[in-house]
Design an enzyme around this catalytic site. Structure first.
Site, mmCIF file in Angstrom:
data_model
loop_
_atom_site.group_PDB
_atom_site.id
_atom_site.type_symbol
_atom_site.label_atom_id
_atom_site.label_comp_id
_atom_site.label_asym_id
_atom_site.label_seq_id
_atom_site.Cartn_x
_atom_site.Cartn_y
_atom_site.Cartn_z
ATOM 1 N N HIS A 104 0.826 -1.158 -0.009
ATOM 2 C CA HIS A 104 -0.044 0.015 -0.014
ATOM 3 C C HIS A 104 0.732 1.155 0.031
ATOM 4 O O HIS A 104 0.196 2.180 0.135
ATOM 5 C CB HIS A 104 -0.827 0.134 0.969
ATOM 6 C CG HIS A 104 -2.094 -1.111 1.109
ATOM 7 N ND1 HIS A 104 -1.909 -2.373 1.627
ATOM 8 C CD2 HIS A 104 -2.952 -1.058 0.481
ATOM 9 C CE1 HIS A 104 -2.829 -2.975 1.542
ATOM 10 N NE2 HIS A 104 -3.580 -2.193 0.658
ATOM 11 N N ILE A 132 1.335 7.092 0.481
ATOM 12 C CA ILE A 132 0.776 5.900 1.369
ATOM 13 C C ILE A 132 -0.711 5.922 0.866
ATOM 14 O O ILE A 132 -1.576 6.843 1.177
ATOM 15 C CB ILE A 132 1.048 6.475 2.745
ATOM 16 C CG1 ILE A 132 2.453 6.484 3.096
ATOM 17 C CG2 ILE A 132 0.766 5.178 3.601
ATOM 18 C CD1 ILE A 132 2.672 7.279 4.323
ATOM 19 N N CYS A 133 -1.089 4.843 0.928
ATOM 20 C CA CYS A 133 -2.481 4.535 0.515
ATOM 21 C C CYS A 133 -3.104 3.896 2.050
ATOM 22 O O CYS A 133 -3.158 2.859 1.976
ATOM 23 C CB CYS A 133 -2.438 3.332 -0.425
ATOM 24 S SG CYS A 133 -4.295 2.819 -0.663
ATOM 25 N N LEU A 134 -3.489 4.714 2.754
ATOM 26 C CA LEU A 134 -3.923 4.279 3.864
ATOM 27 C C LEU A 134 -5.253 5.121 4.311
ATOM 28 O O LEU A 134 -5.254 6.617 4.179
ATOM 29 C CB LEU A 134 -2.936 4.887 5.176
ATOM 30 C CG LEU A 134 -3.398 4.460 6.645
ATOM 31 C CD1 LEU A 134 -3.250 2.981 6.828
ATOM 32 C CD2 LEU A 134 -2.290 5.089 7.420
#
Ligand SMILES: [Zn+2]
Ligand SMILES: [Zn+2]
Ligand SMILES: [Zn+2]
Ligand SMILES: [Zn+2]
Ligand SMILES: [Zn+2]
Ligand SMILES: [Zn+2]
Ligand SMILES: [Zn+2]
Lengths: 434, 154
Positions: free
Chosen positions: B85, B92-94
């Site tokens: 992610h 950041i894919c959060l």
């Protein structure tokens, strides 16, 4: 930061009348940005602005925030979501009813009693007051609040404390020393703090020094009264610089200063590490107790008297080890019981399989016998048919003088006689078998 | 004004205590901070590595999410951790960092801890699918990118 103006009636329903903010004020104090004198209970802290609640409101889920904080958060959510559903910033539960619930009066009282510094402290106001009174202080009493100039023709403002000087303080005057021009109201600050030419005097040696140089002078002034290096560790000696140098050679505390400082640093590091360890320990303890809880039913199975007898004459650590050993023993018993049960089940299963296969074998031999008899039957039928054909051939040879058509008729008629006989015999055999 | 007050309070707390593996590198103003994070357990993917996070705050923080990305440095050596992610450009894919998942009760410390645990729990040594294309094409600010958070294990 200004709250975005409410742009929809829905949001207004949340923004109930906020009495403190609606009172006409020259200078509303943003209570969220005040500086608090004493440490306050962290339960009073709004999770959004990290300061004690200002006009707290309670959401459906019982979470409390400042009214303005929750409004800001929700209008931001509104802007982004197309479905007009907002949720609690803390627990993310959907908020169905935007009407806010009041918080208990006692909470407001506690919050109003917190001691804060005057928001104009940066201008010099030393006032410390209850938060509930700070607006009043700024509006009516603070010497550093801006008020209208006493001169009727002037529209500018002055600090309240300068009002007593009378007259308009906005005339331009020159600093006597550096010749720069200022408004009269700013002159005092300039001459006290910023003017580079005005003369001041050293508080220790009384020598006149320029204001801009005074810091440098005080650091070097030979007459300055200085404290012993070890003052923070208890040496009360204070003297002029030369005498102090002599003292430093003899003062035992001063010699210990580097060592003490190192010790202090170490102590602090240890305290921090200890804090961390304590935190970790508490986490471990809670997880250990949950483990114990899950294990407790099997722990009850352990032979109680033997474990308690050994636990009494050994230390607490040994008893835990022993406890674990007992647990292990009981688990082993459990395992052996389980394996016995498994082998029993296994035996049962193999018996069942054997019985089943015996039955199937029997069935198979039955079927084989049936197939054998059918083969015999087929054999007999085939030979019967062959005999028949031979007979037909003989008949054809005898009546060779007659026409071809009649011989063909005889052949087909003999075939049609034979078929029903075969079918009959087949069906009767099947009946007997069933 | 609101943002800097809140950040000032967070900074005071950060100077007092921070969770292990997280340290403050710079916070010279209330626009951009840098934090170093380490993965504490022996995850072989991130063993003995320190990663640099850059926080950018808008004036509307904490109502608006901060922009948090990993950055690359040559000295001290800081790289972008490999994670399904995290794109190789540091984005950041959060969901916590997106407009939908952000909540104003979050703070710098809690964001660092979330990212730390996201690394701790990871076992795949890979980038998100379509990483190269995303890195080559993306010009959006991280907050405005609408990621699809397809799995709940992030
Ligand atoms: Zn608040
Ligand atoms: Zn809630
Ligand atoms: Zn005041
Ligand atoms: Zn005036
Ligand atoms: Zn001057
Ligand atoms: Zn002097
Ligand atoms: Zn001394």
């Amino acid at each position: 930061m200004a709250t975005p103006p409410p742009s929809s009636p829905r949001r207004l329903s949340l923004l109930q009348a906020d009495a403190a903010l609606q009172r006409p004020q020259v200078n509303p104090v943003d209570l969220r940005s005040l500086e608090y004198v004493d440490p306050y209970d962290h339960n009073l802290m709004c999770a959004i602005c990290h300061s004690p609640f200002v006009c707290p409101v309670r959401l459906e889920c019982d979470h409390v925030f400042c009214q303005r904080c929750v409004n800001d958060a929700m209008s931001y959510q509104d802007r982004d979501s197309r479905v007009y559903i907002v949720s609690c910033p803390s627990c993310r539960r959907k908020i169905e009813n935007r009407a806010i619930a009041p918080v208990p009066k006692i909470l407001s009282h506690i919050l109003d009693d917190l001691r804060v510094k005057c928001p104009l402290e940066f201008l010099g106001c030393p006032e410390v007051t209850a938060r509930g009174d700070v607006q009043d202080h700024v509006d009516k009493y603070c010497a550093y609040a801006e008020v209208e100039c006493s001169s009727e023709s002037c529209l500018l403002t002055v600090l309240r404390k300068d009002l007593v000087k009378g007259g308009c303080l906005h005339r331009v005057v020159n600093c006597e020393d550096c010749e720069r021009s200022f408004m009269e109201k700013d002159l005092e600050i300039h001459r006290l703090r910023h003017c580079e030419v005005v003369e001041s005097s050293c508080p220790d040696c009384n020598v006149p020094v320029l204001l801009r140089d005074i810091k440098v002078h005080i650091e070097r002034c030979p007459n300055a009264i200085l404290l012993c290096n070890a003052a923070e560790y208890g040496c009360a000696f204070a003297a002029r610089r030369e005498t102090l140098d002599e003292h430093l050679n003899t003062c035992p505390l001063a010699k210990l200063v580097p060592f003490l400082r190192l010790q202090n640093e170490r102590l602090e590091a240890h305290e921090a590490a200890l804090k961390l360890l304590r935190h970790k320990n508490s986490i471990l303890e809670t997880s250990f107790s949950t483990i114990q809880e899950t294990l407790s039913p099997s722990a009850n199975l352990i032979d109680a008297p033997s474990s308690s007898a050994t636990a009494s004459d050994t230390g607490p650590f040994d008893s835990t080890a022993h406890h674990l050993l007992c647990l292990h023993e009981s688990l082993r018993e459990e395992v052996s019981r389980v394996s016995a049960a498994v082998s029993e089940v296994d035996a049962k299963a193999s018996m069942m399989v054997m019985n089943e296969s015996l039955r199937i074998k029997e069935d198979l031999s039955h079927a084989n016998a049936a197939i054998g008899s059918m083969r015999m039957q087929l054999h007999w039928l085939m030979s019967a048919r062959l005999q028949n054909q031979q007979r037909v051939a003989m008949v054809r040879a005898q009546s060779s003088g007659e026409g071809l058509t009649s011989s063909a008729d005889a052949g087909s008629s003999s075939g049609s006689v034979e078929l029903p006989v075969r079918r009959l015999s087949d069906s009767t055999r099947q009946d007997t078998k069933l | 004004m609101f943002a800097s007050k809140r950040l000032g309070k967070e900074l005071t707390k950060i100077h007092q205590t921070l969770p292990p593996g997280i340290s403050l590198v710079s916070a010279s103003d209330f626009k951009e901070w840098q934090m170093d994070i380490k993965v504490l357990d022996a995850n072989p993917l991130y063993l003995d590595q320190t990663y640099r996070l850059r926080f950018r705050f808008s004036n509307n923080y904490p109502i608006e999410a901060p922009e948090v990305t990993f950055i690359t440095l040559s000295s001290p050596s800081r790289t972008v951790p490999t994670h399904p992610h995290i794109y190789s450009n540091g984005i950041i894919c959060l969901d916590l960092l997106g407009t939908q998942g952000w909540s104003p009760v979050q703070n710098v410390e809690s964001v660092c801890m979330s990212i730390q645990s996201m690394l701790t729990g990871n076992t795949k040594n890979e980038r998100p699918p379509g990483n190269e294309e995303f890195v080559a094409r993306n010009t959006q600010r991280p907050r405005d990118i609408r990621f699809v958070y397809e799995d709940a294990t992030v």
